[in-house]
Design a protein around this motif. Structure first.
Motif, mmCIF file in Angstrom:
data_model
loop_
_atom_site.group_PDB
_atom_site.id
_atom_site.type_symbol
_atom_site.label_atom_id
_atom_site.label_comp_id
_atom_site.label_asym_id
_atom_site.label_seq_id
_atom_site.Cartn_x
_atom_site.Cartn_y
_atom_site.Cartn_z
ATOM 1 N N VAL A 1 -14.140 -18.170 11.289
ATOM 2 C CA VAL A 1 -14.073 -17.287 12.550
ATOM 3 C C VAL A 1 -12.658 -16.456 12.226
ATOM 4 N N LEU A 2 -12.559 -15.000 12.484
ATOM 5 C CA LEU A 2 -11.363 -14.507 12.219
ATOM 6 C C LEU A 2 -10.852 -14.408 13.947
ATOM 7 N N HIS A 3 -9.516 -14.857 13.987
ATOM 8 C CA HIS A 3 -9.016 -14.910 15.324
ATOM 9 C C HIS A 3 -7.852 -13.717 15.353
ATOM 10 N N LYS A 4 -8.096 -13.063 16.199
ATOM 11 C CA LYS A 4 -7.202 -11.691 16.045
ATOM 12 C C LYS A 4 -5.798 -12.058 16.724
ATOM 13 N N VAL A 5 -4.538 -11.685 15.844
ATOM 14 C CA VAL A 5 -3.270 -11.770 16.388
ATOM 15 C C VAL A 5 -2.901 -10.418 17.014
ATOM 16 N N PRO A 6 -1.956 -10.564 18.186
ATOM 17 C CA PRO A 6 -1.322 -9.345 18.528
ATOM 18 C C PRO A 6 -0.404 -8.757 17.458
ATOM 19 N N THR A 7 -0.454 -7.520 17.448
ATOM 20 C CA THR A 7 0.612 -6.742 16.611
ATOM 21 C C THR A 7 1.232 -5.836 17.474
ATOM 22 N N PRO A 8 2.226 -6.144 18.284
ATOM 23 C CA PRO A 8 2.904 -4.973 19.224
ATOM 24 C C PRO A 8 3.669 -3.844 18.572
ATOM 25 N N GLN A 9 3.426 -2.716 18.931
ATOM 26 C CA GLN A 9 3.969 -1.665 18.191
ATOM 27 C C GLN A 9 5.412 -1.668 18.024
ATOM 28 N N PHE A 10 6.131 -2.201 19.105
ATOM 29 C CA PHE A 10 7.632 -2.295 19.172
ATOM 30 C C PHE A 10 8.097 -3.708 19.354
ATOM 31 N N GLY A 11 7.287 -4.377 18.580
ATOM 32 C CA GLY A 11 7.380 -5.895 18.677
ATOM 33 C C GLY A 11 8.598 -6.237 17.740
ATOM 34 N N LEU A 12 8.835 -7.703 17.501
ATOM 35 C CA LEU A 12 9.944 -8.166 16.745
ATOM 36 C C LEU A 12 9.976 -7.617 15.267
ATOM 37 N N SER B 1 0.835 -1.242 -0.090
ATOM 38 C CA SER B 1 0.113 -0.130 0.248
ATOM 39 C C SER B 1 0.878 1.237 -0.338
ATOM 40 N N ALA B 2 0.278 2.363 -0.558
ATOM 41 C CA ALA B 2 1.083 3.608 -0.550
ATOM 42 C C ALA B 2 0.891 4.261 0.778
ATOM 43 N N HIS B 3 0.093 3.615 1.754
ATOM 44 C CA HIS B 3 -0.095 4.251 2.982
ATOM 45 C C HIS B 3 0.737 3.503 4.294
ATOM 46 N N GLY B 4 1.696 2.864 3.837
ATOM 47 C CA GLY B 4 2.345 2.417 4.813
ATOM 48 C C GLY B 4 1.956 0.918 5.038
ATOM 49 N N ILE B 5 2.733 0.382 5.858
ATOM 50 C CA ILE B 5 2.426 -1.029 6.314
ATOM 51 C C ILE B 5 1.392 -1.245 7.455
ATOM 52 N N LYS B 6 0.506 -2.153 7.120
ATOM 53 C CA LYS B 6 -0.710 -2.477 8.020
ATOM 54 C C LYS B 6 -0.590 -3.837 8.353
ATOM 55 N N PRO B 7 -1.250 -4.580 9.352
ATOM 56 C CA PRO B 7 -1.301 -5.836 9.683
ATOM 57 C C PRO B 7 -2.408 -6.418 8.553
ATOM 58 N N VAL B 8 -2.038 -7.914 8.437
ATOM 59 C CA VAL B 8 -2.720 -8.396 7.069
ATOM 60 C C VAL B 8 -3.606 -9.600 7.787
ATOM 61 N N ASN B 9 -4.792 -9.862 7.330
ATOM 62 C CA ASN B 9 -5.334 -11.006 7.834
ATOM 63 C C ASN B 9 -5.132 -12.389 6.880
ATOM 64 N N LEU B 10 -5.000 -13.462 7.384
ATOM 65 C CA LEU B 10 -4.711 -14.438 6.657
ATOM 66 C C LEU B 10 -5.880 -15.619 6.585
ATOM 67 N N LEU B 11 -6.245 -16.183 5.432
ATOM 68 C CA LEU B 11 -7.231 -17.122 5.400
ATOM 69 C C LEU B 11 -6.453 -18.496 5.509
ATOM 70 N N CYS B 12 -7.138 -19.368 6.566
ATOM 71 C CA CYS B 12 -6.405 -20.401 6.707
ATOM 72 C C CYS B 12 -7.256 -21.642 6.407
ATOM 73 N N ASP B 13 -7.042 -22.059 5.249
ATOM 74 C CA ASP B 13 -7.877 -23.231 4.681
ATOM 75 C C ASP B 13 -7.213 -24.332 4.165
ATOM 76 N N PRO B 14 -7.241 -25.659 4.796
ATOM 77 C CA PRO B 14 -6.180 -26.655 4.553
ATOM 78 C C PRO B 14 -6.780 -27.355 3.515
ATOM 79 N N ARG B 15 -7.905 -27.059 2.718
ATOM 80 C CA ARG B 15 -8.374 -27.550 1.324
ATOM 81 C C ARG B 15 -7.034 -26.988 0.384
#
Length: 419
Positions: free
Chosen positions: A360-371, A207-221
């Motif tokens: 179901v969308l399960h939220k994942v932590p995104t710490p501001q000063f994380g790794l 994105s031209a608006h910088g990096i933002k967290p992404v949501n992932l589809l987890c489908d074993p099919r």
């Protein structure tokens, strides 16, 4: 001479050992090669008319191209032809070219960065060349001397140096590609190939608006790669089948796909990136990334760099091991999931904000000063010259063929001493 390319090429790359039965196989090339790729034979034809450059802020990824390109032809009778830097133009190919019908091709992705000091740098380019040769072996395409090709690429960048953006959110994307061009419909390795390199000034991948967290589809099919396949290589045929799944993810409100395979839903990659998972442990934190040993994971240059940077962080244990989707979901339920992020040349680091699993969308932590943010900052500092680092290679101050000669001289002296 008949060229024998062995499994050693795979194991040499970043210390990777593929545990599949391929470990006992040697691949016999069908190609008789006489002429090596030589940068000393490089020909340069400059464009008579230069393009107007786009605004370097907010560049869309891969939509603009520089004034020149590099091309080198190969055939099984004569080997490599003379490299040529020429005005950017369309390729002219036979409709029966192997690349069109049997997807015999490969590509690489790397970048040049203009630093805060105005110096233009490459980032660990030899790793890209090693991986490109590894993929060439698996694709039955010709290999090459990495230093010779790098020197040709370096000179291409010098010719189009003014296209390297000055912004620290932008870079010059470098796309080396090799395709089988023999114009016959028989299924078999191409007796002709074209290697070309194009350059594209780019901004942020997502994105031209910088990096933002992404949501992932987890489908074993949906499966990207399996052991014994080509998941560890950079072939376009690994990516085309994922486009439909990407569309399915977008329909589910997700930006990317978390790739898993097998009954236990073993995690491999995210989108077109490597994946990292940070877990709390009794002694601190564990940084987990799937191993290269399964043959389903691309040996990413950014992946390797993050692992090496992480090994210097106190209280952080770096582990390359199998990890399943159920282990990640259990860690989240128990409050042990600290963060997740993807890594790759195009995106660098991309935080994961959610996992959509079983609807179901399960939220994942995104710490501001994380790794994720720490590694992004560390890598950016190297890219743009905020810190001096041996991974950053000065484009104007390096000659890759001289480096190779110096290495050969040192080896010769060592042999003389031993004798």
């Amino acid at each position: 001479m008949v060229v024998v390319v062995g499994y050693r090429t795979v194991t040499r790359l970043m210390g990777v050992v593929n545990p599949t039965p391929l470990g006992t196989i040697r691949f016999q090339s069908l190609h008789t090669r006489q002429q090596e790729l030589q940068s000393s034979k490089l020909q340069i034809e400059l464009a008579s008319k230069l393009k107007a450059k786009p605004a370097m802020e907010g560049l869309a990824f891969g939509q603009h191209f520089t004034d020149h390109m590099l091309t080198v032809s190969w055939n099984s009778r004569k080997g490599w032809g003379k490299p040529k830097i020429r005005p950017f133009e369309y390729l002219r190919l036979h409709p029966a070219s192997k690349v069109f019908h049997y997807a015999q091709e490969l590509y690489e992705g790397m970048k040049a960065y203009r630093g805060v000091d105005g110096q233009v740098r490459l980032f660990r380019p030899m790793l890209n060349m090693d991986r490109m040769n590894m993929t060439a072996e698996r694709s039955c395409l010709p290999d090459f001397d990495s230093n010779q090709l790098l020197e040709c690429i370096r000179k291409l960048i010098v010719v189009d140096l003014s296209w390297v953006p000055s912004s620290q959110s932008s870079s010059l994307y470098i796309r080396p590609t090799m395709i089988g061009t023999e114009g016959t419909l028989g299924l078999g390795p191409s007796s002709e190939a074209t290697l070309f390199v194009i350059l594209s000034p780019v901004g942020s991948y997502f994105s031209a608006h910088g990096i933002k967290p992404v949501n992932l589809l987890c489908d074993p099919r949906f499966v990207r790669a399996t052991p014994g396949g080509c998941g560890y290589t950079k072939m376009g045929s690994n990516y085309a089948p994922t486009l439909w799944v990407q569309k399915a993810a977008e329909a589910e409100g997700c930006e990317q796909v978390l790739w898993v395979f097998g009954e236990d839903q073993e995690v491999t990659e995210v989108g077109a990136m490597n994946i990292f998972i940070v877990l709390k442990t009794a002694g601190g934190c564990e940084l987990v990334t799937p191993p290269l040993s399964s043959g389903t994971v691309l040996p990413g240059v950014t992946r390797r760099s993050i692992i090496e940077l992480a090994q210097t962080k106190p209280g952080l244990t770096v582990v390359e091991r199998r990890i399943t989707l159920s282990e990640i979901m259990t860690a989240k339920a128990e409050g042990r999931l600290v963060e997740m992020f993807g890594s790759g040349t195009a995106a660098i680091v991309s935080p994961v904000g959610g996992l959509k699993y079983n609807g179901v969308l399960h939220k994942v932590p995104t710490p501001q000063f994380g790794l994720a943010s720490q590694f992004l900052q560390q890598l950016s500092d190297i890219y743009y010259g905020n810190v001096e680092h041996p991974w950053a290679v000065d484009v104007l101050g390096t000659n890759f063929t001289q480096v190779r000669q110096e290495e050969a001289d040192v080896a010769n002296v060592s042999l003389e001493i031993k004798s």
